[in-house]
Design a protein around this motif. Structure first.
Motif, PDB file in Angstrom:
ATOM      1  N   LYS A  99      46.792  41.291  29.986  1.00 11.83           N
ATOM      2  CA  LYS A  99      45.954  41.471  31.160  1.00 11.83           C
ATOM      3  C   LYS A  99      45.260  42.821  31.148  1.00 11.83           C
ATOM      4  O   LYS A  99      44.089  42.931  31.520  1.00 11.83           O
ATOM      5  CB  LYS A  99      46.805  41.335  32.422  1.00 11.83           C
ATOM      6  CG  LYS A  99      46.019  41.512  33.712  1.00 11.83           C
ATOM      7  CD  LYS A  99      46.903  41.280  34.929  1.00 11.83           C
ATOM      8  CE  LYS A  99      47.924  42.364  35.114  1.00 11.83           C
ATOM      9  NZ  LYS A  99      48.693  42.204  36.378  1.00 11.83           N
ATOM     10  N   ASP A 101      45.626  47.152  32.058  1.00 14.26           N
ATOM     11  CA  ASP A 101      45.785  47.923  33.288  1.00 14.26           C
ATOM     12  C   ASP A 101      44.485  48.561  33.763  1.00 14.26           C
ATOM     13  O   ASP A 101      44.457  49.241  34.775  1.00 14.26           O
ATOM     14  CB  ASP A 101      46.821  49.035  33.074  1.00 14.26           C
ATOM     15  CG  ASP A 101      48.188  48.466  32.736  1.00 14.26           C
ATOM     16  OD1 ASP A 101      48.539  47.418  33.314  1.00 14.26           O
ATOM     17  OD2 ASP A 101      48.870  49.050  31.890  1.00 14.26           O
ATOM     18  N   GLY A 102      43.433  48.337  33.009  1.00 12.48           N
ATOM     19  CA  GLY A 102      42.175  48.972  33.374  1.00 12.48           C
ATOM     20  C   GLY A 102      42.213  50.457  33.085  1.00 12.48           C
ATOM     21  O   GLY A 102      43.120  50.973  32.452  1.00 12.48           O
ATOM     22  N   ALA A 185      36.473  41.369  37.206  1.00 14.79           N
ATOM     23  CA  ALA A 185      37.581  42.158  37.747  1.00 14.79           C
ATOM     24  C   ALA A 185      37.103  43.173  38.771  1.00 14.79           C
ATOM     25  O   ALA A 185      37.900  43.686  39.559  1.00 14.79           O
ATOM     26  CB  ALA A 185      38.323  42.871  36.619  1.00 14.79           C
ATOM     27  N   ARG A 195      36.898  35.423  44.978  1.00 18.63           N
ATOM     28  CA  ARG A 195      38.327  35.724  44.913  1.00 18.63           C
ATOM     29  C   ARG A 195      39.120  34.873  45.891  1.00 18.63           C
ATOM     30  O   ARG A 195      40.293  34.575  45.659  1.00 18.63           O
ATOM     31  CB  ARG A 195      38.574  37.214  45.197  1.00 18.63           C
ATOM     32  CG  ARG A 195      37.919  38.123  44.170  1.00 18.63           C
ATOM     33  CD  ARG A 195      38.224  39.575  44.422  1.00 18.63           C
ATOM     34  NE  ARG A 195      37.614  40.424  43.401  1.00 18.63           N
ATOM     35  CZ  ARG A 195      38.030  41.635  43.107  1.00 18.63           C
ATOM     36  NH1 ARG A 195      39.047  42.170  43.743  1.00 18.63           N
ATOM     37  NH2 ARG A 195      37.419  42.348  42.169  1.00 18.63           N
ATOM     38  N   ARG A 222      39.501  45.875  31.783  1.00 26.64           N
ATOM     39  CA  ARG A 222      40.556  45.204  32.540  1.00 26.64           C
ATOM     40  C   ARG A 222      40.341  43.699  32.497  1.00 26.64           C
ATOM     41  O   ARG A 222      39.213  43.224  32.516  1.00 26.64           O
ATOM     42  CB  ARG A 222      40.536  45.674  33.986  1.00 26.64           C
ATOM     43  CG  ARG A 222      41.729  45.228  34.808  1.00 26.64           C
ATOM     44  CD  ARG A 222      41.638  45.796  36.189  1.00 26.64           C
ATOM     45  NE  ARG A 222      42.866  45.554  36.934  1.00 26.64           N
ATOM     46  CZ  ARG A 222      43.025  45.896  38.196  1.00 26.64           C
ATOM     47  NH1 ARG A 222      42.043  46.496  38.845  1.00 26.64           N
ATOM     48  NH2 ARG A 222      44.155  45.640  38.822  1.00 26.64           N
ATOM     49  N   SER A 225      42.421  38.244  34.962  1.00 24.97           N
ATOM     50  CA  SER A 225      43.613  37.721  35.628  1.00 24.97           C
ATOM     51  C   SER A 225      44.140  38.688  36.677  1.00 24.97           C
ATOM     52  O   SER A 225      44.999  38.325  37.487  1.00 24.97           O
ATOM     53  CB  SER A 225      44.711  37.408  34.610  1.00 24.97           C
ATOM     54  OG  SER A 225      45.107  38.565  33.903  1.00 24.97           O
ATOM     55  N   SER A 226      43.647  39.901  36.691  1.00 21.86           N
ATOM     56  CA  SER A 226      43.999  40.831  37.766  1.00 21.86           C
ATOM     57  C   SER A 226      43.438  40.348  39.100  1.00 21.86           C
ATOM     58  O   SER A 226      43.896  40.761  40.165  1.00 21.86           O
ATOM     59  CB  SER A 226      43.461  42.229  37.453  1.00 21.86           C
ATOM     60  OG  SER A 226      42.055  42.203  37.285  1.00 21.86           O
ATOM     61  N   PRO A 229      44.989  35.283  39.033  1.00 21.36           N
ATOM     62  CA  PRO A 229      46.216  35.339  38.233  1.00 21.36           C
ATOM     63  C   PRO A 229      46.598  34.028  37.561  1.00 21.36           C
ATOM     64  O   PRO A 229      47.458  34.019  36.688  1.00 21.36           O
ATOM     65  CB  PRO A 229      47.279  35.759  39.267  1.00 21.36           C
ATOM     66  CG  PRO A 229      46.714  35.401  40.595  1.00 21.36           C
ATOM     67  CD  PRO A 229      45.237  35.559  40.463  1.00 21.36           C
ATOM     68  N   ASP A 233      44.214  36.225  30.134  1.00 21.29           N
ATOM     69  CA  ASP A 233      43.360  37.183  29.442  1.00 21.29           C
ATOM     70  C   ASP A 233      43.890  37.441  28.039  1.00 21.29           C
ATOM     71  O   ASP A 233      45.100  37.448  27.815  1.00 21.29           O
ATOM     72  CB  ASP A 233      43.361  38.532  30.172  1.00 21.29           C
ATOM     73  CG  ASP A 233      42.542  38.503  31.443  1.00 21.29           C
ATOM     74  OD1 ASP A 233      41.339  38.254  31.346  1.00 21.29           O
ATOM     75  OD2 ASP A 233      43.126  38.747  32.516  1.00 21.29           O
TER      76      ASP A 233
END
Length: 601
Positions: A99, A101-102, A185, A195, A222, A225-226, A229, A233
């Motif tokens: 995924k 963490d950006g 994202a 969203r 990023r 899926s953040s 979900p 990714d």
């Protein structure tokens, strides 16, 4: 020439001129061929050019209507489950998802980019309803009314793709959605509250995979899926370059092409899945234990029905595929033949409709040989990492059938659970309903291995396997997972010596873990007694040495610590567990002739 029944490929470009030369198509086609798939000449490709439409619209248009309906609660639950099965198949095929963490300020960078004059097309789609309606209508006008499409969106095209899914013709299904270089994202691209409207997977979407690149600033470094979900990714790694965001750069990546190829053409191994062959060689300990666990899981599945049975089968399907691939990789790494009894369990997991084979009846073992593996199977979760509550009567039914297959009678299987229950009552002095605690030994054993520097496994007794075999298996599978968990648990059932005793007494091992280890060792002894087998001297030796270590730890800390210290309370629980087990062995004449040293001295 087009493949009969193959999905249509719909490609949605990002900002810019829309790639009028279709360089993306040439690069993707080349990558597909390199992977063994047909090229795109065999596929119907729809790649609408809407770059001009993104610059502005003169007339008002109605947004295409939403065609997917929200299912009822029960139907939504089933849809999510089926979606996860298909997603799991894709994930199994492509590898571990990531995924990401950006990075700090990533969203700010993307938001600023969206406002930059160079990205005016993106700004228009997000903020001008006429532009959005015009683009969506233009795309839908080029699509078939029914059948299947593979939806691929690059950059802004990924936003449009997510916006489009719920508005497709009712007869059109999305066989797979692949997004690349997506800015979804970022909150700046939450067009029409995507969203919220996509909190659950749409019923017309089979799966969605997003590929992101750390060096691509548009993705905010990023995964999508953040935000959503339920999709997955995958991170790709390319060199930093001025073209890192280009679609052709993403399509040059093997894993991206593989996802699209799988959606278009299905599994390249489908024809081979049912003719998997190995070599007729003797199973080693790890393979035999894994095969026995899979068989027990299949027997357990037979006792279940309804929602529980459906979920259990779905979990077992994934566990079996993972076990087979793990054992295959281990055989390859050790340069040894892949055993045929494991190979025949292979199936095309990337096809969620593909049936998966049952291992068939378990091989014969003597009662003395069966004590440890069956004790471990009864108390371990054979579908780890999934957790599904199965009643003890159904587990007992499955275990009885397993022991009957092994040639030692069904009563032996029933006695496995009777012995485990009795051991729990002795050690814990209570008659709790959940007397087998899944997960306690999993985490605790891993800590114990660390705390003893591996000594817990190095002193494994003869009832399981040699230390070298255990160490080798855990180097491959680790103490977690289904196989690693079984091996670790089994080694602790037979372990003895100062290393394990010191680890059990130490502060790094919880009292609950000690109680569980003691219970399982005692259960094996009770089972041996029930069937007239000789006791294992390692159990007595381990308990005696553990008691000594715990008492020493307690006395050392008791002199200076507070009376209410949690460490002292934990040591007291550990001591009570070992004392009760030792008393039971003494009272039931299960003390070996040479209790402190055992038969191997």
């Amino acid at each position: 020439m087009h493949l009969h029944g193959a999905p249509v490929l719909l490609f949605l470009h990002g900002v810019g001129n829309g790639d009028p030369g279709d360089a993306w198509k040439a690069r993707l086609s080349e990558s597909l061929v390199q992977l063994g798939h047909p090229d795109l000449e065999s596929v119907t490709v729809i790649a609408p050019k809407f770059a001009h439409a993104l610059k502005g619209a003169d007339e008002d248009e109605q947004l295409p209507r939403v065609t997917t309906t929200q299912p009822t609660r029960d139907a939504a639950k089933q849809n999510r489950r089926e979606f996860e099965r298909r997603t799991g198949a894709v994930e199994f095929r492509l590898g571990r998802h990531e995924k990401g963490d950006g990075y700090f300020g990533g969203d700010v960078v993307v938001e600023l980019a969206a406002k930059h004059p160079k990205f005016v097309q993106a700004h228009n789609y997000l903020n001008d309803p006429r532009v959005r309606a015009h683009v969506l209508n233009r795309i839908i006008g080029k699509l078939p009314k029914d059948g299947e499409i593979v939806l691929v969106g690059h950059s802004l095209g990924s936003v449009i793709a997510a916006d489009l899914i719920r508005r497709l013709p009712e007869g059109l299904k999305v066989a797979g959605m692949v997004t690349i270089g997506s800015p979804l994202a970022s909150a700046a691209f939450d067009v029409d509250e995507l969203r919220h409207t996509l909190k659950e997977p749409p019923t017309n979407l089979l799966w969605w995979v997003n590929f992101w690149n750390w060096h691509d600033p548009v993705s905010a470094r990023r995964g999508v899926s953040s935000v959503f979900p339920w999709m997955i990714d995958f991170r790709i790694r390319t060199e930093l370059s001025p073209h890192v965001h280009d679609a052709v750069e993403y399509f040059a990546e093997e894993v991206v092409a593989e996802a699209i190829g799988f959606a278009l053409f299905g599994s390249r191994t489908k024809e081979l899945a049912n003719i998997e062959r190995g070599v007729d060689v003797k199973l080693d300990h790890t393979e035999a234990l894994a095969l026995l666990a899979v068989r027990y899981a299949h027997l357990t599945a037979r006792t279940l029905d309804g929602d529980t049975g459906d979920r259990y089968e779905g979990a077992l399907r994934q566990v079996q595929a993972t076990v087979v691939e793990g054992l295959r990789a281990r055989a390859d790494a050790n340069r040894k033949p892949f055993a045929s009894r494991i190979a025949v369990l292979s199936f095309d997991y990337s096809n969620p409709e593909s049936p998966f084979p049952d291992p068939g009846p378990a091989q014969h073992l003597s009662k003395s040989e069966a004590v440890v593996p069956l004790t471990v199977l009864a108390a371990e979760n054979v579908i780890r990492p999934f957790e599904i509550d199965v009643s003890k009567d159904k587990q007992t039914t499955a275990m009885a059938e397993l022991s009957a297959e092994m040639g030692i009678g069904s009563q032996f299987g029933r006695d496995v659970f009777a012995a485990a229950k009795r051991a729990h009552e002795v050690v814990s002095d209570k008659r709790s309903i959940n007397w087998i605690k899944w997960g306690v030994l999993g985490a605790g054993a891993a800590a114990l291995v660390v705390a003893t520097g591996g000594l817990a496994l190095a002193v494994a007794g003869p009832g399981l396997a040699g230390a070298a075999a255990i160490t080798s298996a855990l180097a491959t599978f680790g103490p977690g997972g289904m196989i690693g968990g079984l091996i670790t648990a089994g080694s602790l059932v037979t372990a003895g010596g100062g290393g394990i005793a010191y680890g059990l007494a130490g502060p790094g091992t919880s009292a609950e873990t000690v109680e569980t280890v003691v219970e399982r060792q005692l259960a094996a002894e009770i089972l041996r007694q029930m069937h007239g087998l000789e006791p294992d001297p390692a159990v007595w030796r381990n308990l005696v040495e553990t008691e000594i270590e715990i008492r020493r730890q307690h006395e050392r800390l008791d002199e200076f610590s507070d009376d209410s210290a949690s460490t002292l309370k934990e040591l007291k629980r550990k001591l009570v567990a070992t004392e009760r087990a030792l008393k039971y062995l003494t009272d039931n004449e299960l003390v070996p002739t040479s209790p402190l040293f055992g038969s191997d001295s």
